[in-house]
Design an enzyme around this catalytic site. Structure first.
Site, short mmCIF file in Angstrom:
data_model
loop_
_atom_site.label_atom_id
_atom_site.label_comp_id
_atom_site.label_asym_id
_atom_site.label_seq_id
_atom_site.Cartn_x
_atom_site.Cartn_y
_atom_site.Cartn_z
N ASP A 1 0.87 -1.16 0.00
CA ASP A 1 0.00 0.00 0.00
C ASP A 1 0.92 1.23 0.00
OD1 ASP A 1 -2.10 1.78 0.10
OD2 ASP A 1 -3.19 0.70 1.67
N TRP A 2 0.36 2.37 -0.31
CA TRP A 2 1.19 3.56 -0.55
C TRP A 2 1.88 4.02 0.74
CZ3 TRP A 2 -0.83 1.34 -4.33
CH2 TRP A 2 -0.61 1.75 -5.65
#
Ligand code: NOJ
Length: 737
Positions: A273-274
């Site tokens: 995920d970012w």
């Protein structure tokens, strides 16, 4: 999943491996025929990927494992970007969020209904099409990868991102996710499934430690991922921000290496995920293949990975594996040889699809004295109240939002002219301006009637409480109307965090509005726009309730079509609607969220909780009414070789209009710790009045198994009870396996 087979065929299917392969079933055990055929294509893709890796320089490999740009700088308004290697014919790969449509920040996109609504359709074919339609738009915007496959289970009914997920049951969620994934990848767009795993709430999402025992993980929280990973082979699995049993998900070797890559034989890539990666060598060695960059510290940069290789903490073989996985996915999905190219988008076709998807997703929760469907000819004054129903519908906030409606450039709150900007940036913007809002859609279905809107004004902050004057105006209008339709809305999303309660909030006094209208008019219909279950203290005072979720840009017409019977509702709840917050499994003593949640309820989550605790919900999992009625009869439970069970029964439309029913099969597995019932199959059956159908479901051995913690394997448990119902509690037929 569909088991429209005669018994003899079902038996033949059970004894023939080839036929097994053709017989889709919920959950796991069968390798679908496509998987078998794909194995050949996969082997070729692996060989080609391996050859390419052999030709890449170290620098080319290193640029292939992390996003070239931080999120805000990605071309085309995407979320991440992997640079290709032109000299080897490897194209760039641009990716975008895609939960409810393309999340491009700079291009116009279609807004689809939220995926919790998709789950409420219980229609795998619709899920496939949903994945396909979004992928078509992604490709036309130049994206070769869609990040929309959210499937964390609704353990926490207040979860801010529930609208992006697929409900509380792992088999329903897994099945719908597998189909959505397949639909997306059919268009040469790589599908990501997320957030892997234990990311069931927003509280503590950055590093919060989800503590889940192995059996609960395997039987509940890993299962939708397993079903989708095995059945649909998504190109990517996104590891989440949280920790799982003490270790960050993106460097958790147990869930990434042991479970995903070894047990499930996942051949795609794991992307972070970012900003979720927390280290270089530990993450890489635990199974992380690619890092995405939110604009803060990054760990899989060329410099850091080079250092790790130089000091021996990461092997070259592992780097090659990371790159090969990505290349393999690009080759297998067709992205390598036919990369996405921007082109014209058919917005009209996409809009029509969003409307039909919403029509199949709405759930009719209450219909006293057949209040619905409304007969247009019998109504001369219709009141529509609240929820900005004259202009807009609610959508979810955060990366699951579709940011730029097709109707034009983004302008504040979805193009509305609210007087303040509270909650009105594209990220948190929950309102989507419609071409045909509910009021206009109702007017065109009831042309002779006077349709009047009352309630909140578009000049007001979207979250401002209704004034006393607005409530009393609404009640007066209702008193002078034949019917009153009140729209209530529950904003939620990534940026809202979790809800504090399931009670309607923002505006805070929506319950008071409903009560006032219901007191003024006995024909009050409530339409709920939410991504979460909602408390309804007014349930007994209104005559009808429709759950419309976040209905997307076709929402106005779709809701009107259901209210006026152009569409017979066929959705069923994918989440339990409790009577009170206190009844939910995560409320504890005072509703406080744990930053480090302990999943103490174990397998008793969702409807399993209400069943095991003997708590009567307001509306149970699997529940939903229709304008017709269905009768069930003739249960047969047949044992087939390989511990398969063929469950068959008749469903008859014994009402007066055509409709679709979702008959559900649950098992009571006789094993310590198992809940009273688990969903193992369903069908969606369209029937004309008087028509009946014999429905078959094959329940595989795996669906009758439990996770044996001692031996770390699935254990088949014979002798389950079989329940066939119109919901998890409306059990119509019972038998034994
Ligand atoms: C963070 C979200 O958790 C994830 O779902 C999303 O795909 C990325 N941001 C990119 O927007």
């Amino acid at each position: 999943m569909q088991k429209k087979l005669w018994p003899a065929v079902a038996i033949a299917a059970a004894v023939s491996a080839a036929a097994h392969a053709e017989l889709p079933t919920p959950g796991l055990d069968f390798a679908p025929l496509s998987t078998v055929l794909n194995a050949f294509a996969s082997a070729a893709a692996h060989r080609r990927a391996e050859t390419l890796v052999g030709k890449m320089t170290i620098d080319e490999k290193l640029q292939f494992i992390h996003s070239e740009y931080a999120m805000s700088a990605v071309p085309g308004g995407g979320a991440g970007y992997i640079q290709g290697v032109p000299r080897l014919g490897i194209p760039d790969l641009n990716m975008a969020d895609s939960s409810t449509g393309s999340g491009s920040t700079s291009q116009a996109s279609t807004t689809f209904p939220s995926t919790i609504g998709l789950a409420a359709s219980w229609d795998p074919a619709l899920a496939w099409n949903f994945g396909k339609q979004i992928a078509i738009e992604l490709r036309q915007q130049g994206f070769g990868m869609g990040l929309g496959g959210g499937t964390n289970l609704a353990r926490e009914p207040r979860g801010g991102r529930l609208f992006e997920y697929l409900g509380e049951d792992p088999v329903l969620a897994g099945e719908m996710l597998a189909e959505r994934t397949d639909g997306t990848q059919s268009q040469k767009v790589i599908a990501t499934i997320k957030h892997y795993m234990g990311n069931e709430q927003e509280h503590g999402r950055n590093g919060g430690n989800s503590q889940i025992d192995e059996r609960t993980m395997r039987e509940l929280y890993l299962l939708p991922f397993e079903i989708a990973a095995r059945r649909a082979q998504p190109g990517s699995v996104m590891c989440s921000y949280n920790r799982v049993n003490g270790t960050y998900a993106c460097e958790n070797s147990h869930i990434l290496n042991d479970v995903l890559k070894n047990d499930w034989k996942f051949q795609g890539q794991v992307q972070s995920d970012w900003g979720a990666a927390q280290s270089t060598a530990p993450a890489i060695n635990a199974g992380l293949d690619e890092e995405e960059d939110v604009g803060s510290t990054v760990y899989l940069t060329p410099t850091l990975v080079k250092q790790a290789i130089a000091n021996g903490s990461v092997s070259t073989a592992r780097l090659n594996d990371m790159v090969e996985r990505k290349l393999y996915v690009m080759i297998r999905t067709g992205v390598m040889d036919d990369p996405a190219k921007a082109g014209p988008i058919n917005f009209a076709a996409a809009n029509a699809f969003t409307q039909s998807a919403e029509e199949q997703s709405m759930v009719l929760l209450k219909n006293a004295s057949n209040q619905l469907p409304l007969a247009a000819g019998a109504l001369s004054r219709i009141a529509v109240i609240g929820g900005h129903a004259d202009a807009a519908v609610l959508t979810g906030g955060g990366s699951g939002n579709t940011r730029d409606p097709v109707t034009g450039a983004f302008a504040g709150c979805g193009g509305l002219t609210f007087g303040t900007s509270t909650g009105c940036s594209w990220w948190t913007n929950p309102w989507l301006k419609l071409n045909t809002p509910l009021v206009s859609a109702i007017q065109s279905l009831a042309p002779q009637a006077k349709v009047t809107f009352s309630g909140n004004s578009d000049q007001q902050s979207p979250f401002a409480a209704y004034t006393q004057q607005q409530i009393s105006d609404a009640a007066t209008l209702a008193a002078n109307s034949d019917v009153a339709i009140v729209v209530v809305a529950q904003p939620a999303g990534e940026d809202f965090g979790d809800l504090t309660s399931l009670a309607l909030a923002n505006p805070t006094n929506q319950d008071a509005l409903v009560e006032a209208v219901a007191a003024a008019n006995p024909h009050t219909i409530v339409v709920v726009e939410s991504g979460n279950p909602v408390l309804m203290p007014w349930k007994d005072s209104v005559s009808a309730i429709v759950e419309a979720w976040y209905p997307g840009e076709g929402g106005g017409k779709a809701i009107a079509n259901v209210l006026f019977g152009k569409v017979n509702p066929s959705g069923k709840l994918p989440v339990t609607f409790p009577v009170r917050d206190q009844d939910t499994p995560t409320w504890g003593t005072n509703g406080a969220f744990a930053t480090n949640p302990v999943y103490t309820e174990k397998l008793d989550m969702g409807y399993r909780w209400y069943d095991s605790q003997n708590i009567t919900p307001m509306f149970e999992f699997g529940y939903g009414l229709s304008y017709t009625h269905f009768a069930y009869s003739g249960l047969s439970v047949l044992h087939l070789p390989g511990n398969l069970i063929d469950v068959s029964f008749n469903v008859r439309n014994d009402g007066r209009v055509a409709g679709a029913e979702v008959p559900q099969v649950y098992l009571g597995v006789p094993y310590q710790g198992e809940p009273p019932r688990r969903l193992v199959g369903w069908d969606k059956v369209g029937l004309n009045p008087g028509e009946s159908r014999r429905v078959h479901m094959i329940v595989t051995q795996r669906m009758q198994s439990v996770w044996d913690t001692t031996n770390s394997r699935w254990q088949y448990v014979p002798g389950s009870s079989v329940f066939v119902g119109a919901s998890s509690r409306d059990i119509r037929l019972q038998g034994h396996s």
